[in-house]
Design a protein around this motif. Structure first.
Motif, PDB file in Angstrom:
ATOM      1  N   ILE A   1       5.516  95.725  -4.266  1.00 52.55           N
ATOM      2  CA  ILE A   1       4.995  94.662  -5.128  1.00 52.55           C
ATOM      3  C   ILE A   1       4.665  93.425  -4.290  1.00 52.55           C
TER       4      ILE A   1
ATOM      5  N   LEU B   1      -9.363  94.055 -13.293  1.00 52.45           N
ATOM      6  CA  LEU B   1      -7.984  93.980 -13.789  1.00 52.45           C
ATOM      7  C   LEU B   1      -7.027  94.863 -12.974  1.00 52.45           C
ATOM      8  N   PHE B   2      -7.555  95.914 -12.334  1.00 48.71           N
ATOM      9  CA  PHE B   2      -6.699  96.780 -11.511  1.00 48.71           C
ATOM     10  C   PHE B   2      -5.966  95.955 -10.454  1.00 48.71           C
TER      11      PHE B   2
ATOM     12  N   ARG C   1      -4.546  93.289 -10.757  1.00 44.84           N
ATOM     13  CA  ARG C   1      -3.362  92.621 -11.284  1.00 44.84           C
ATOM     14  C   ARG C   1      -2.125  93.509 -11.232  1.00 44.84           C
ATOM     15  N   SER C   2      -2.298  94.739 -10.792  1.00 46.11           N
ATOM     16  CA  SER C   2      -1.185  95.692 -10.869  1.00 46.11           C
ATOM     17  C   SER C   2       0.089  95.252 -10.134  1.00 46.11           C
ATOM     18  N   PRO C   3       0.011  94.517  -9.008  1.00 44.56           N
ATOM     19  CA  PRO C   3       1.285  94.106  -8.379  1.00 44.56           C
ATOM     20  C   PRO C   3       2.083  93.127  -9.231  1.00 44.56           C
TER      21      PRO C   3
ATOM     22  N   LEU D   1       2.367  93.614 -12.596  1.00 43.18           N
ATOM     23  CA  LEU D   1       2.666  94.276 -13.864  1.00 43.18           C
ATOM     24  C   LEU D   1       3.697  95.378 -13.678  1.00 43.18           C
TER      25      LEU D   1
ATOM     26  N   GLN E   1       5.530  98.935 -14.272  1.00 43.38           N
ATOM     27  CA  GLN E   1       4.963 100.298 -14.290  1.00 43.38           C
ATOM     28  C   GLN E   1       4.304 100.693 -15.613  1.00 43.38           C
ATOM     29  N   LEU E   2       4.971 100.368 -16.716  1.00 40.71           N
ATOM     30  CA  LEU E   2       4.476 100.846 -18.003  1.00 40.71           C
ATOM     31  C   LEU E   2       3.778  99.748 -18.789  1.00 40.71           C
TER      32      LEU E   2
ATOM     33  N   THR F   1       0.772  96.875 -19.813  1.00 40.02           N
ATOM     34  CA  THR F   1      -0.683  96.740 -19.832  1.00 40.02           C
ATOM     35  C   THR F   1      -0.998  95.257 -19.563  1.00 40.02           C
ATOM     36  N   PRO F   2      -2.224  94.955 -19.096  1.00 42.18           N
ATOM     37  CA  PRO F   2      -2.529  93.579 -18.695  1.00 42.18           C
ATOM     38  C   PRO F   2      -2.338  92.576 -19.835  1.00 42.18           C
TER      39      PRO F   2
ATOM     40  N   ALA G   1       2.873 106.045 -22.405  1.00 42.58           N
ATOM     41  CA  ALA G   1       3.450 104.823 -21.851  1.00 42.58           C
ATOM     42  C   ALA G   1       2.774 104.439 -20.540  1.00 42.58           C
TER      43      ALA G   1
ATOM     44  N   TRP H   1      -2.143 102.644 -18.933  1.00 38.17           N
ATOM     45  CA  TRP H   1      -2.961 101.754 -18.087  1.00 38.17           C
ATOM     46  C   TRP H   1      -2.852 102.153 -16.621  1.00 38.17           C
ATOM     47  N   ARG H   2      -1.647 102.505 -16.208  1.00 41.71           N
ATOM     48  CA  ARG H   2      -1.402 102.855 -14.806  1.00 41.71           C
ATOM     49  C   ARG H   2      -2.220 104.071 -14.378  1.00 41.71           C
TER      50      ARG H   2
ATOM     51  N   LEU I   1      -5.303 103.314 -12.504  1.00 41.05           N
ATOM     52  CA  LEU I   1      -5.165 102.936 -11.099  1.00 41.05           C
ATOM     53  C   LEU I   1      -5.094 104.166 -10.214  1.00 41.05           C
TER      54      LEU I   1
ATOM     55  N   ILE J   1      -2.831  98.162  -3.832  1.00 44.27           N
ATOM     56  CA  ILE J   1      -2.509  97.339  -5.003  1.00 44.27           C
ATOM     57  C   ILE J   1      -1.095  97.637  -5.505  1.00 44.27           C
TER      58      ILE J   1
END
Lengths: 257, 353
Positions: A76, A102-103, A105-107, A109, A111-112, A114-115, B230, B233-234, B237, B248
Motif C-alpha cells: 500500500i 479510478l484504478f 486509487r486502489s492503494p 482502498l 481489498q473489498l 469500492t471507490p 465482494a 471492483w478489485r 484491477l 498500484i
C-alpha cells in the motif's frame, strides 16, 4: 537536496542468463527534479525500472526510496509513493476514462471496497490536470495513442504519488502528441513531482530533464546534470556511434553524425 | 463510517462530472433492482409451471386445496428452481471472473481444463460408484480443480510467450487430456447402465434436483457468490497486466489464484449436479457488459442476476415445453449460441478482440 532513490551496488541476473542484466550499479535519483535514463537497447533500462518498482528483487545491493529501504515498504505504502506510467498498455474492456483513472486509487482502498466520492473527485481532478476533461465518459478503447498516454498519466496522478516512473513516455507518439505529453510532464514537474523516465531520444531528455543517467553494458556510464551529460563525447560512447549536438533557439538537439 | 458530516452553509454546486457519475450509478442500481424483480416474478411463475395437475400454469389459490400440488412445489420444483438460479449465477459469475482475470473476453471455466476435468471426474464416479450424487460431486470438484492446477503448473513450466497465452495453451492441452480420458472411460463403461448415465449427465440437466442435493452444493456456491460479489471492483484491477497491477498496490499472482480457485469450486459444484451446462459463462458476461458497461462494480452483479434469469428460464422451458424433458445443456447451447451470433453481428462491441 535529498534523493528520491539511492541505489548502492545493485546487481541482478535473470535466471539461466550467463551475464548480469544489472551489474554493481550505484545511482542517485534526486527528489523534486526530472531525471532521464538513457541507454542503448539491452543496457538494462527495463530491468532497472523493474527493480525501482520492486517488481524484481535485486540479487545484491541496497535500494533506498526516500531514505527507507525499498523492501520495508508495504504494498500500500509503495503504491502511494511511486506510480508507474507503462509504455504500452491497452484494455480489452471498454472502461470509460473515469473508471480507468479510478484504478489509481486502489492503494487507498481496502481489498473489498469500492471507490468513494472523494476518490471520484480526485480522479476527475487528475483527468482535468492532464487535459482530458472533455473525455471523462469516453471509452478508453477509442482513445488515440497520445490520449492513452495522458490517460495513464492521469491514473498515476490519481495515485497521489510523489514519484512517477515513466517507460518511454513519448516513443510511440507523433510530434504533435509528443509536444502535448511533454507540456503536461513539465507542468507536473513544476508542481514538485519527481519524474524518472527512460527514453531513446536524447533531445527529449534535454527538453525535460535536469538530470541524466546513462546506462551501458548493465552498469552506469555517467550520471549528472543534463548540460554536462549530453555531450557528443559521452553520447557517442553511450550508443557506440558518432553523435553530435546542436543548440537552436536555446534548445539542445541531439542527432547522429 | 463515523466521519463527521460537513454541512455547507450555502448549497455549493456539485461538479457536473461527479453528478453524472452518481446518476449513472443510480441508473445501474435501478436496473439491477428491476432485474431482481423480474427474477422474483420468474421464480413464482416457474414454481407454478409444470405437468401437474395438468400441463401448464397452476392457479396459486389451488395449492391450499391440493396437498399433492403443495408437496410437488415444495419438494420437487423449489429445490430445482434454487439450483437453477444459484447455478446460473455461479456459472455466469465464474465466466465473468475468468474473462476479466485473463483479460480475454473469450474464455470461461471450460478453458483451463476445469469443465473437462469435472466431466472426467463425474464419469469416473458414475462407473465406480453408480449414480451417486455425493460421489459425483466430490470427484468432479477434485478433478475440476486438478485441471486448473495442472494447467497452472504446466503454464509456469512453458518457456515462451506471455502468461495469458501460456495459460490458455496449457488449458487446451490439459482439457484435451481429460477429454480423451473421458472417452476411454466411456469405452469401458457398461453400455446398458453407466454409459447412459454418463451421456445424459454430459447433456446437462437439473431433473434429479432434491433438497439433499441443494444442501450439498448450495454452501459452496453461496461462498463463491459472496466472495466474487465482494471483490467486484478489485476484479477490474486484475484485468491489468501483472506489472501494472503490482504498481498500484496489488499482489496480482496471489489475488488471481484465489479468485480463480473460488470461481472453480463454485463451477464444479454446479457441474457435479447439473452436468455440462455450456455457454452461460461465455454469453452472460457479454450481455451484462452491454447493459452495465465494463466496470465490474455493476457488470459482475449484473452477470450474477442475468445468469440466474437465463438458467431459470432455460430450465423452466426445458421441463415444460415438451412432454419429455429437454436437457438443459442443449437448451443453453442453442439459445446461447444464437445470442452470441446476434451479438457478433451487431457493430458496436463492449470488448476489443
Amino acid at each position: 537536496m535529498s534523493d528520491a532513490y539511492r541505489l548502492h551496488s545493485v546487481a541482478f541476473t535473470y535466471p539461466l542468463a550467463s551475464f548480469p542484466a544489472i551489474d554493481h550499479l550505484s545511482l542517485s535519483i534526486p527528489e523534486g527534479r526530472t531525471t532521464a535514463l538513457l541507454g542503448p537497447n539491452g543496457a538494462g533500462k527495463s530491468t532497472l525500472m523493474d527493480i525501482l518498482l520492486r517488481w524484481k528483487k535485486p540479487d545484491s545491493g541496497t535500494v533506498l526510496l526516500f531514505g527507507k529501504p525499498l523492501e520495508q515498504y508495504s504494498k500500500i505504502e509503495l503504491g502511494q509513493s511511486v506510480a508507474l506510467v507503462p509504455q504500452e498498455e491497452s484494455s480489452r474492456f471498454a472502461f470509460n476514462v473515469l473508471e480507468y483513472v479510478l484504478f489509481g486509487r486502489s492503494p487507498y482502498l481496502h481489498q473489498l471496497a469500492t471507490p468513494s466520492a472523494e476518490d471520484i473527485k480526485l480522479s476527475i481532478e487528475a483527468i482535468r490536470e492532464v487535459g482530458l476533461g472533455q473525455c471523462v465518459n469516453r471509452s478508453v478503447t477509442t482513445l488515440s495513442g497520445g490520449e492513452y498516454q495522458l490517460l495513464l498519466l492521469a491514473r498515476a496522478l490519481a495515485q497521489g504519488a510523489r514519484l512517477l516512473l515513466l517507460d518511454e513516455p513519448t516513443s510511440s507518439l507523433d510530434p504533435g502528441n509528443t509536444a502535448m505529453v511533454v507540456r503536461i510532464l513539465k507542468k507536473l514537474a513544476s508542481r514538485g513531482i519527481t519524474l524518472f523516465f527512460t527514453t531513446h531520444d536524447p533531445s527529449i531528455a534535454a527538453e525535460l530533464a535536469q538530470h541524466v543517467a546513462m546506462l551501458r553494458d548493465s552498469t552506469l556510464l555517467y550520471s549528472g546534470e543534463t548540460a554536462e551529460a549530453l555531450t557528443p563525447e559521452l553520447l557517442s560512447e553511450l550508443y557506440h556511434t558518432p553523435m553530435q549536438t546542436f543548440t537552436h533557439a536555446g534548445r539542445l538537439l541531439v542527432g547522429r553524425k | 463510517m463515523t466521519q463527521k458530516q460537513h454541512v455547507d452553509p450555502l448549497p455549493r454546486k456539485e461538479d457536473p462530472e461527479v453528478t453524472r457519475y452518481r446518476m449513472v450509478n443510480l441508473h445501474h442500481r435501478r436496473q439491477l433492482i428491476g432485474m431482481l424483480c423480474l427474477l422474483l416474478a420468474l421464480i413464482v411463475l416457474s414454481l407454478l409451471s409444470g405437468r401437474y395437475p395438468i400441463a401448464g400454469i397452476s392457479n396459486p389459490f389451488a395449492i391450499s386445496q391440493d396437498r399433492l400440488l403443495g408437496t410437488i412445489i415444495l419438494n420437487v420444483r423449489l429445490p430445482r428452481v434454487i439450483l437453477a438460479i444459484f447455478g446460473g449465477a455461479v456459472l455466469a459469475g465464474a465466466g465473468f471472473v475468468f474473462q476479466m482475470l485473463f483479460a480475454n473476453p473469450l474464455v470461461e471455466p471450460g478453458f483451463l481444463g476445469v469443465s473437462q476435468g469435472a466431466a472426467f471426474g463425474a464419469a469416473g464416479a458414475i462407473i465406480l460408484f453408480g449414480y451417486s450424487a455425493t460421489m459425483i460431486q466430490i470427484s468432479a470438484s477434485f478433478f475440476g480443480l486438478s485441471g486448473l492446477i495442472a494447467s497452472y503448473i504446466l503454464a509456469k513450466r512453458f518457456r515462451f510467450g506471455g502468461w495469458i497465452l501460456r495459460l490458455v495453451l496449457s488449458g487446451i492441452a490439459v482439457g484435451a487430456l481429460f477429454s480423451s480420458g473421458l472417452s476411454i472411460l466411456k469405452l469401458f463403461a457398461d453400455p446398458t447402465t453407466n454409459l447412459q448415465d454418463i451421456t445424459f449427465w454430459m447433456m446437462g440437466g437439473l431433473w434429479n434436483s432434491s433438497w439433499s442435493i441443494v444442501v450439498s452444493v448450495l454452501p459452496t456456491m453461496l461462498v463463491t457468490l459472496c466472495i466474487l460479489a465482494a471483490s467486484r471492483w478489485r476484479i477490474n484491477l486484475l484485468s491489468l497486466d501483472d506489472r501494472t497491477a503490482h504498481s498500484i498496490g496489488l499482489s496480482p499472482a496471489k489475488e488471481r489464484s484465489l479468485l480463480l480457485f473460488v470461481a472453480t469450486m463454485g463451477t464444479t459444484a454446479i457441474i457435479s449436479t447439473a452436468g455440462l451446462v455450456g455457454w452461460v459463462g461465455l454469453i452472460i458476461p457479454h450481455i451484462s457488459r452491454r447493459v452495465f458497461g465494463s466496470d465490474a462494480r455493476f457488470a459482475l452483479p449484473g452477470s450474477l442476476v442475468l445468469g440466474a434469469l437465463f438458467l431459470l428460464t432455460c430450465d423452466t422451458l426445458g421441463r415444460t415445453l415438451l412432454s419429455g424433458e429437454i436437457p438443459l445443456g442443449i437448451l443453453t447451447s442453442i439459445i446461447g449460441s444464437a445470442i452470441f451470433i446476434g451479438l457478433l453481428l451487431r457493430k458496436q462491441t463492449e470488448v476489443k478482440l
